[in-house]
Scaffold this motif. Sequence first.
Motif, PDB file in Angstrom:
ATOM      1  N   ASP A  24      -4.798  37.924  -7.440  1.00 27.52           N
ATOM      2  CA  ASP A  24      -4.634  39.155  -6.667  1.00 27.52           C
ATOM      3  C   ASP A  24      -4.288  38.792  -5.217  1.00 27.52           C
ATOM      4  O   ASP A  24      -5.022  38.045  -4.569  1.00 27.52           O
ATOM      5  CB  ASP A  24      -5.965  39.933  -6.727  1.00 27.52           C
ATOM      6  CG  ASP A  24      -5.942  41.227  -5.946  1.00 27.52           C
ATOM      7  OD1 ASP A  24      -4.931  41.488  -5.276  1.00 27.52           O
ATOM      8  OD2 ASP A  24      -6.935  41.969  -6.011  1.00 27.52           O
ATOM      9  N   PRO A  25      -3.140  39.288  -4.698  1.00 31.48           N
ATOM     10  CA  PRO A  25      -2.744  38.884  -3.330  1.00 31.48           C
ATOM     11  C   PRO A  25      -3.756  39.293  -2.266  1.00 31.48           C
ATOM     12  O   PRO A  25      -3.764  38.749  -1.167  1.00 31.48           O
ATOM     13  CB  PRO A  25      -1.397  39.595  -3.124  1.00 31.48           C
ATOM     14  CG  PRO A  25      -1.323  40.637  -4.184  1.00 31.48           C
ATOM     15  CD  PRO A  25      -2.177  40.188  -5.311  1.00 31.48           C
ATOM     16  N   THR A  29      -7.860  38.375   1.559  1.00 33.37           N
ATOM     17  CA  THR A  29      -8.277  39.391   2.538  1.00 33.37           C
ATOM     18  C   THR A  29      -9.696  39.841   2.238  1.00 33.37           C
ATOM     19  O   THR A  29     -10.523  39.997   3.136  1.00 33.37           O
ATOM     20  CB  THR A  29      -7.318  40.616   2.453  1.00 33.37           C
ATOM     21  OG1 THR A  29      -5.995  40.140   2.351  1.00 33.37           O
ATOM     22  CG2 THR A  29      -7.457  41.500   3.663  1.00 33.37           C
ATOM     23  N   ARG A  30      -9.967  40.032   0.935  1.00 34.33           N
ATOM     24  CA  ARG A  30     -11.313  40.497   0.550  1.00 34.33           C
ATOM     25  C   ARG A  30     -12.344  39.413   0.837  1.00 34.33           C
ATOM     26  O   ARG A  30     -13.464  39.703   1.248  1.00 34.33           O
ATOM     27  CB  ARG A  30     -11.338  40.902  -0.926  1.00 34.33           C
ATOM     28  CG  ARG A  30     -10.518  42.152  -1.221  1.00 34.33           C
ATOM     29  CD  ARG A  30     -11.118  42.960  -2.352  1.00 34.33           C
ATOM     30  NE  ARG A  30     -11.277  42.191  -3.574  1.00 34.33           N
ATOM     31  CZ  ARG A  30     -10.389  42.188  -4.555  1.00 34.33           C
ATOM     32  NH1 ARG A  30      -9.283  42.892  -4.455  1.00 34.33           N
ATOM     33  NH2 ARG A  30     -10.607  41.490  -5.643  1.00 34.33           N
ATOM     34  N   ALA A  31     -11.947  38.144   0.612  1.00 35.87           N
ATOM     35  CA  ALA A  31     -12.875  37.028   0.893  1.00 35.87           C
ATOM     36  C   ALA A  31     -13.177  36.962   2.378  1.00 35.87           C
ATOM     37  O   ALA A  31     -14.312  36.740   2.783  1.00 35.87           O
ATOM     38  CB  ALA A  31     -12.266  35.714   0.410  1.00 35.87           C
TER      39      ALA A  31
ATOM     40  N   HIS B   4      -5.040  25.859  -3.516  1.00 37.24           N
ATOM     41  CA  HIS B   4      -6.061  25.671  -4.547  1.00 37.24           C
ATOM     42  C   HIS B   4      -6.570  26.992  -5.123  1.00 37.24           C
ATOM     43  O   HIS B   4      -7.202  26.994  -6.173  1.00 37.24           O
ATOM     44  CB  HIS B   4      -7.255  24.904  -3.977  1.00 37.24           C
ATOM     45  CG  HIS B   4      -6.903  23.529  -3.499  1.00 37.24           C
ATOM     46  ND1 HIS B   4      -6.532  22.522  -4.371  1.00 37.24           N
ATOM     47  CD2 HIS B   4      -6.848  23.003  -2.264  1.00 37.24           C
ATOM     48  CE1 HIS B   4      -6.272  21.428  -3.667  1.00 37.24           C
ATOM     49  NE2 HIS B   4      -6.454  21.692  -2.390  1.00 37.24           N
ATOM     50  N   GLN B   5      -6.300  28.081  -4.421  1.00 40.59           N
ATOM     51  CA  GLN B   5      -6.860  29.374  -4.844  1.00 40.59           C
ATOM     52  C   GLN B   5      -6.437  29.747  -6.264  1.00 40.59           C
ATOM     53  O   GLN B   5      -7.259  30.180  -7.076  1.00 40.59           O
ATOM     54  CB  GLN B   5      -6.429  30.469  -3.873  1.00 40.59           C
ATOM     55  CG  GLN B   5      -7.246  30.471  -2.605  1.00 40.59           C
ATOM     56  CD  GLN B   5      -6.637  31.339  -1.542  1.00 40.59           C
ATOM     57  OE1 GLN B   5      -5.591  31.953  -1.733  1.00 40.59           O
ATOM     58  NE2 GLN B   5      -7.289  31.385  -0.398  1.00 40.59           N
ATOM     59  N   GLU B  23     -12.632  37.253 -10.175  1.00 38.00           N
ATOM     60  CA  GLU B  23     -12.240  37.542  -8.775  1.00 38.00           C
ATOM     61  C   GLU B  23     -13.441  37.429  -7.846  1.00 38.00           C
ATOM     62  O   GLU B  23     -13.346  36.846  -6.764  1.00 38.00           O
ATOM     63  CB  GLU B  23     -11.624  38.940  -8.689  1.00 38.00           C
ATOM     64  CG  GLU B  23     -10.202  38.977  -9.218  1.00 38.00           C
ATOM     65  CD  GLU B  23      -9.566  40.356  -9.146  1.00 38.00           C
ATOM     66  OE1 GLU B  23      -8.356  40.439  -9.393  1.00 38.00           O
ATOM     67  OE2 GLU B  23     -10.275  41.341  -8.869  1.00 38.00           O
ATOM     68  N   GLU B  24     -14.563  37.979  -8.298  1.00 37.82           N
ATOM     69  CA  GLU B  24     -15.791  37.933  -7.469  1.00 37.82           C
ATOM     70  C   GLU B  24     -16.229  36.490  -7.221  1.00 37.82           C
ATOM     71  O   GLU B  24     -16.551  36.113  -6.091  1.00 37.82           O
ATOM     72  CB  GLU B  24     -16.928  38.663  -8.200  1.00 37.82           C
ATOM     73  CG  GLU B  24     -17.111  40.089  -7.744  1.00 37.82           C
ATOM     74  CD  GLU B  24     -18.304  40.749  -8.397  1.00 37.82           C
ATOM     75  OE1 GLU B  24     -19.311  40.054  -8.636  1.00 37.82           O
ATOM     76  OE2 GLU B  24     -18.208  41.943  -8.682  1.00 37.82           O
TER      77      GLU B  24
END
Lengths: 102, 160
Positions: A24-25, A29-31, B4-5, B23-24
């Motif tokens: 997810d791009p 940003t969320r992190a 690395h993501q 994702e979390e």
Amino acid sequence: MMNKQQRIEEMLKSIKTPEQVEIDPYLVTRAEAKLGTSGNDKNKLSPRWAFLMVLGMLMIITANITVWKSVSQPKGDPAVQQIILDYGLSSIDPPFFFFHTN
Amino acid sequence: MSEHQHRVFNTVLNMVQNLHDAEEITQDVFVDVYKQPDAYRGEAAVSTWLYRIAMNKCIDHLRGRQRRKWSIAGFFAGKPREEREFNHPGVAAENRENAAIVFKAMKQLQSKQYAAWVLSEMEDLSYKEISEIMNVSVSSVESLLFRARKNLKKILEKEI
């Protein structure tokens, strides 16, 4: 009919090297947002705990008031009433009383 | 770090088999890395170190879910997590039904066997790479994979 072992092997193959999924791009940003708020999150109280704490406090207050009222009732004996009036014992401090019931 | 993501996210997705959870956890991995950049001591490659953090987070996540189901603390920890459904977009549609059964069976494996199995079968890593990530010897990896396969077959035999 397919042999049971063959069926198991086929099942195990079904998870072998799945396709890469695009990230997810907005994940970065969320992190970053999480980095800014992660300190606050730790201090958040779960609603269940909050409810339990309020309930506990209400129970303590109710018990305190009940005991205080039952003790501060005027006694029937006029001599006792006189002593209470003479020594100013008519008011009982609830927190003090809560720990000294005698 | 951005290079690395994608890799970390896909490894996590293979471990937890649920897009939302993946994702979390990926976010948590990078939040940890940004918070403690000094934790990397240069003993292994950055990718190995990231893999290690991600694997530990996934195992904690999977173990935590099991614990929360039964604990009193779990009851008070807010909204209880429901058992997540199998949701892996990378698995081909025709394989999803079988993959869901295998994943359910995999959850019954010991965490080390589980991790070794995912890294070998789903990530296609070599025994050496797996041994570096899991911090065990290559022969231990072989043994873990042998036992994982044996146990999985046993579980699946009962399932079908």
